[in-house]
Design an enzyme around this catalytic site. Structure first.
Site, PDB file in Angstrom:
ATOM      1  N   ILE A 117       0.830  -1.082   0.160  1.00  0.00           N
ATOM      2  CA  ILE A 117      -0.114  -0.026   0.064  1.00  0.00           C
ATOM      3  C   ILE A 117       0.833   1.050   0.216  1.00  0.00           C
ATOM      4  O   ILE A 117       0.728   2.004  -0.740  1.00  0.00           O
ATOM      5  CB  ILE A 117      -0.761   0.104   1.269  1.00  0.00           C
ATOM      6  CG1 ILE A 117      -2.055  -1.216   1.177  1.00  0.00           C
ATOM      7  CG2 ILE A 117      -1.572   1.281   1.349  1.00  0.00           C
ATOM      8  CD1 ILE A 117      -2.769  -1.361   2.488  1.00  0.00           C
ATOM      9  N   GLY A 129       9.493   6.144   6.308  1.00  0.00           N
ATOM     10  CA  GLY A 129      10.498   6.056   7.081  1.00  0.00           C
ATOM     11  C   GLY A 129      10.314   5.045   8.231  1.00  0.00           C
ATOM     12  O   GLY A 129      11.493   4.524   8.622  1.00  0.00           O
ATOM     13  N   MET A 130       9.011   5.011   8.550  1.00  0.00           N
ATOM     14  CA  MET A 130       8.694   3.835   9.758  1.00  0.00           C
ATOM     15  C   MET A 130       8.471   2.395   9.343  1.00  0.00           C
ATOM     16  O   MET A 130       7.727   1.782  10.040  1.00  0.00           O
ATOM     17  CB  MET A 130       7.934   4.710  10.854  1.00  0.00           C
ATOM     18  CG  MET A 130       8.499   5.686  11.357  1.00  0.00           C
ATOM     19  SD  MET A 130       9.922   5.230  12.505  1.00  0.00           S
ATOM     20  CE  MET A 130       9.084   4.296  13.459  1.00  0.00           C
ATOM     21  N   VAL A 151       3.770  -0.746   4.537  1.00  0.00           N
ATOM     22  CA  VAL A 151       2.335  -1.133   5.082  1.00  0.00           C
ATOM     23  C   VAL A 151       1.678  -1.831   3.726  1.00  0.00           C
ATOM     24  O   VAL A 151       1.671  -1.593   2.613  1.00  0.00           O
ATOM     25  CB  VAL A 151       1.394   0.106   5.270  1.00  0.00           C
ATOM     26  CG1 VAL A 151      -0.070  -0.425   5.587  1.00  0.00           C
ATOM     27  CG2 VAL A 151       2.079   0.858   6.495  1.00  0.00           C
ATOM     28  N   LYS A 194       1.588  -3.520   8.966  1.00  0.00           N
ATOM     29  CA  LYS A 194       2.969  -2.532   8.858  1.00  0.00           C
ATOM     30  C   LYS A 194       3.948  -3.348   9.478  1.00  0.00           C
ATOM     31  O   LYS A 194       4.086  -3.828  10.547  1.00  0.00           O
ATOM     32  CB  LYS A 194       2.305  -1.497   9.643  1.00  0.00           C
ATOM     33  CG  LYS A 194       3.576  -0.304   9.617  1.00  0.00           C
ATOM     34  CD  LYS A 194       3.350   1.004  10.259  1.00  0.00           C
ATOM     35  CE  LYS A 194       4.547   2.005  10.476  1.00  0.00           C
ATOM     36  NZ  LYS A 194       3.916   3.201  10.831  1.00  0.00           N
ATOM     37  N   ASP A 222       2.606  13.723  13.892  1.00  0.00           N
ATOM     38  CA  ASP A 222       2.961  13.613  12.425  1.00  0.00           C
ATOM     39  C   ASP A 222       1.714  13.713  11.807  1.00  0.00           C
ATOM     40  O   ASP A 222       1.474  13.243  10.644  1.00  0.00           O
ATOM     41  CB  ASP A 222       3.892  12.253  12.008  1.00  0.00           C
ATOM     42  CG  ASP A 222       4.434  12.353  10.701  1.00  0.00           C
ATOM     43  OD1 ASP A 222       4.787  13.802  10.198  1.00  0.00           O
ATOM     44  OD2 ASP A 222       4.571  11.506   9.991  1.00  0.00           O
TER      45      ASP A 222
END
Length: 180
Positions: free
Chosen positions: A6, A10-11, A14, A29, A122
């Site tokens: 999807i 940076g984290m 997904v 994720k 964020d």
């Protein structure tokens, strides 16, 4: 069962996935492997997963499960079948009235999270999803700060690091990032 990618940031990445034993579509994720090498990461990851799972609100993407397989840490979350606000904005399909209807939904979700001791840190168009029924869902709490009664707060990010998307950061966060 992973169906398709999807998005990636940076984290982590997904994926749209199928949770076979419940026969439902979910978002999976997977965090970057480099994050798992930090010895404190597992504890922060677990604390954050548990805190986010308590954010049961119609305008926040639900967390169903979390875990680790080999060096991969993951979240299993509610899948939102729709677009993010950036995609909607770029398509030019959002009327001023529809945009005004979105604001209270975002505010309600953020207030609920704040009341539970979670600060998103964020908020940006890419992290606000709009489902097929027009319901807003706040996503990606990867930079969230979990406030607690203990002296130390926990986050998936490392302490004393500047984080967030520069164009969406609060002025005080830009001016004094380590104090916010």
């Amino acid at each position: 069962e992973i169906l398709e990618l999807i998005g990636q940031g940076g984290m982590g990445a997904v994926y749209k996935a199928r949770q076979a034993h419940l026969d439902r579509t979910v978002a999976l994720k997977i965090l970057p492997i480099r994050e798992g090498s930090d010895p404190g990461f597992a504890e922060r990851f677990t604390r954050e997963a548990r805190a986010l799972a308590k954010l049961n609100h119609r305008h926040i993407v639900g967390v169903y499960d979390y875990g680790q397989v080999e060096e991969f840490h993951y979240f299993v979350m509610e899948f939102v079948d729709g677009l993010n606000l950036r995609q909607i904005q770029q398509a030019g399909t959002l009327s001023p009235r529809e945009a005004l209807d979105i604001v209270p939904q975002i505010c309600a979700a953020l207030q609920f999270a704040h009341d539970k001791g979670v600060v998103h840190r964020d908020i940006k168009p890419e992290n606000v999803l709009l489902d097929q029924e027009g319901c807003i869902k706040i996503a990606d709490f990867g930079l969230a700060k979990i406030m607690g009664t203990e002296r130390t707060s926990f986050t998936l990010t490392e302490p004393n690091h500047v984080m967030g998307t520069p164009h969406y950061m609060a002025p005080e966060q830009v001016e004094h990032p380590k104090d916010v």
